[in-house]
Design an enzyme around this catalytic site. Structure first.
Site, short mmCIF file in Angstrom:
data_model
loop_
_atom_site.label_atom_id
_atom_site.label_comp_id
_atom_site.label_asym_id
_atom_site.label_seq_id
_atom_site.Cartn_x
_atom_site.Cartn_y
_atom_site.Cartn_z
CG HIS A 123 -0.29 0.09 2.55
ND1 HIS A 123 0.10 1.29 3.12
CD2 HIS A 123 0.03 -0.87 3.45
CE1 HIS A 123 0.64 1.05 4.30
NE2 HIS A 123 0.61 -0.24 4.53
CB CYS A 136 2.65 -3.01 5.05
SG CYS A 136 1.15 -3.66 5.84
#
Length: 328
Positions: A123, A136
């Site tokens: 992301h 992430c």
């Protein structure tokens, strides 16, 4: 490495453009010229075919391949110490343009592409030039939006310390040692309602095949659910298969033949076989072959590993072949 750590789920860059922010910069020769927040984007190099994403943790770079051709490179930021991003083979499980974190104060996570149900995703996020996330893979905002637009649920994502450039496998007319390409082609055509040359992303079923030399078994998964499982015979069984990811595609010509694009990762290239030799050492049982032939669609992935298949580290519709566990 424990069993529980295993299963819980290019060459053309010389003429690339760098994007800084939202504008184009000068041409560059090497990815080393990319600064935090920069990326290249050249989808015209390969307008159609399956997407594969490779995240290089040491380089803090993301490489995007379509039909085996590199179309983009971006800077990224992976997990910081204590929150290391797990490495291995993942597939995109879920996509959300406007996601907000349920763990970190409702933090905005634009263009989220989930890789595990435990919280690892691609992301948009901070890019200081070194690992800084909570696990992430952070991407430039504009790049994350472009990438979101060309992936589908089931797209393969390899997070690795080392990877090989893709190589084509399948010139012999086989997609596996005992699966002829022409035999699988009819099933592939019937499963591709938009035609073999369809370029637009679809939400077709995600097909994954995992073959373990440790267990001498194969599993075939459709949307994360096991649809077939059985024994495999492996030629030269004392020689490791190595860590390879094969993505099924077609040659560039209209109605082209099926073939694999293979990417090796986190492997010792001095002791293992080539991608092609590895593939043709594998002989699945008849039931597994039948299940594979019925699901030979563009974008199907096959993963070889020397780790055991262990179901108690796999839950839900999660497809993850890990060689490191996520940080606690």
């Amino acid at each position: 490495m424990s069993r529980r750590q295993f299963l819980s789920g290019g060459a053309l860059l010389g003429s690339s453009f760098i994007l800084r922010g939202t504008g184009f910069a000068d041409q560059v020769e090497n990815v080393e010229d990319l600064k935090p927040g920069d990326f290249t984007w050249h989808p015209d190099r390969s307008p159609s075919g399956p997407i594969t994403i490779v995240v290089s943790v040491p380089e803090q770079l993301v490489f995007v391949y379509r039909n085996g051709i590199r179309i983009a490179v971006s800077t990224c930021s992976t997990g910081k110490a204590g929150h290391d991003t797990p490495t291995g083979v993942f597939t995109i499980l879920q996509k959300d343009r406007d996601h907000h974190s349920s763990l970190y104060d409702d933090a905005s996570m634009p263009n989220t592409e989930r890789l595990t149900w435990s919280g690892v995703a691609l992301h948009a996020g901070g890019l200081p030039g070194y690992p800084s996330s909570h696990g992430c893979v952070h991407l430039p905002l504009r790049f994350s939006s472009l990438l979101f637009g060309i992936t589908t649920v089931g797209t393969a994502v390899i997070i690795a310390g080392q990877h090989d450039e893709p190589v084509d496998v399948g010139d012999s007319g086989m997609v596996l040692s005992n699966v002829a390409a022409e035999e699988a082609d009819a099933a592939a055509a019937s499963a591709e309602p938009h035609g073999a040359d369809a370029a637009a992303p679809t939400e077709e079923k995600s097909i994954s095949i995992v073959i373990s030399s440790a267990d001498k078994r194969a599993i075939v998964l459709e949307d994360g659910e096991t649809v077939a499982e059985g024994a495999v015979t492996i030629d030269a069984p004392d020689t490791p298969l190595g860590s390879y990811t094969y993505i099924l595609s077609r040659t560039a010509s209209s109605g082209g033949a099926l073939l694999w694009h293979a990417i090796g990762y986190n492997r010792d290239s001095t002791t293992g076989e080539t991608a092609e030799k590895t593939l043709y050492r594998i002989h699945p049982d008849a039931d597994v072959v039948k299940a594979m032939q019925a699901r030979m669609v563009q974008g199907a992935i096959l993963v070889t590993t020397d780790l055991p298949l262990h179901p108690d580290s796999r839950s839900g519709k999660d497809f993850v072949v890990m060689d490191t566990a996520p940080s606690a």
